[in-house]
Design a protein around this motif. Structure first.
Motif, PDB file in Angstrom:
ATOM      1  N   TRP A  85     -54.620 -37.364 -38.529  1.00 40.97           N
ATOM      2  CA  TRP A  85     -53.422 -38.400 -38.582  1.00 40.97           C
ATOM      3  C   TRP A  85     -52.518 -37.807 -39.070  1.00 40.97           C
ATOM      4  O   TRP A  85     -51.174 -37.958 -38.574  1.00 40.97           O
ATOM      5  N   TYR A  88     -50.413 -34.858 -37.442  1.00 38.86           N
ATOM      6  CA  TYR A  88     -49.840 -35.361 -36.386  1.00 38.86           C
ATOM      7  C   TYR A  88     -48.626 -35.812 -37.168  1.00 38.86           C
ATOM      8  O   TYR A  88     -47.614 -35.479 -36.558  1.00 38.86           O
ATOM      9  N   SER A  92     -44.822 -34.091 -36.140  1.00 42.22           N
ATOM     10  CA  SER A  92     -43.982 -34.732 -35.354  1.00 42.22           C
ATOM     11  C   SER A  92     -42.726 -35.484 -36.381  1.00 42.22           C
ATOM     12  O   SER A  92     -42.022 -36.208 -35.686  1.00 42.22           O
ATOM     13  N   PHE A 199     -54.626 -29.885 -38.381  1.00 43.40           N
ATOM     14  CA  PHE A 199     -55.419 -30.258 -37.512  1.00 43.40           C
ATOM     15  C   PHE A 199     -56.439 -29.171 -36.929  1.00 43.40           C
ATOM     16  O   PHE A 199     -57.671 -29.793 -36.946  1.00 43.40           O
TER      17      PHE A 199
END
Length: 213
Positions: A85, A88, A92, A199
């Motif tokens: 999480w 990400y 982003s 990731f």
């Protein structure tokens, strides 16, 4: 603690340290205003803050492993999910707004307190030590030794991240009209790499946890 776990934690922690946060921006602004000498104080304060968090986390994890091993195992998987999480979120995230206009010179003690207070009051630090550490700690091993090893790794990775942005701020401070924009672009690129790295590390730790079931 095996070498695979140590390497995975190093990469995850380095990725997080290269992702700009409050501690990074405080240190970069000090470096921008007065050079590397001005950044020593906050860097030392942030390191002390890290060791305080590690000490508190160590006591909590030891108690949890001894009293509720099943809950600890669940937390390890929650940590893997949290890595995905936050990876990400970092990948982003939008451009950071660096406020580097101050030319104030701070002494080491004032900078130290600034770095320490910013780091201890950062809610993301609490999430880091509560959720990210468990996947990297083997409950069957020497918990204290593992905490010391991870703390030593954080000393290295945090130094790399803080020095990276400090030197960047110093290099661009003579071009004040475009300095903040350049540092924001640098931060954006670092965050893309950091997010992708998290990731990969999360997937690797998930595999290691699954293999040890």
């Amino acid at each position: 603690m095996n070498y695979e776990t140590i390497l995975a934690f190093f990469l995850a922690d380095l990725a997080l340290c290269l992702s700009p946060g409050p501690a990074t921006m405080v240190t970069a602004s000090h470096a921008y205003s007065g050079g590397m000498k001005n950044a020593i104080g906050p860097i030392l304060g942030i390191h002390v803050g890290n060791f305080i968090w590690y000490a508190l986390s160590g006591f909590g994890l030891i108690a949890l492993i001894q009293t509720a091993p099943n809950i600890y195992e669940a937390i390890r998987w929650i940590g893997v999910i949290y890595l995905l999480w936050i990876g990400y979120q970092i990948y982003s995230s939008k451009s950071k707004n660096f406020n580097l206009k101050s030319k104030t010179l701070y002494n080491i003690s004032r900078g130290f307190l600034s770095g320490l207070m910013v780091h201890l009051s950062n809610p993301k630090a609490l999430l880091f030590y509560a959720a990210i550490l468990p996947p990297f700690i083997n409950p069957d091993g020497n918990i204290t030794l593992q905490i010391i090893i991870l703390a030593a790794i954080t000393l290295i990775t945090e130094s790399i991240g803080l020095l990276f942005y400090s030197f960047a701020a110093i290099q661009i401070r003579n071009r004040a009209e475009i300095g903040e924009a350049r540092l924001s672009i640098l931060a954006d690129n670092a965050e893309k790499i950091a997010g992708a790295a998290l990731f990969i590390v999360a997937i690797a730790m998930g595999w290691l946890n699954y293999s040890n079931i």
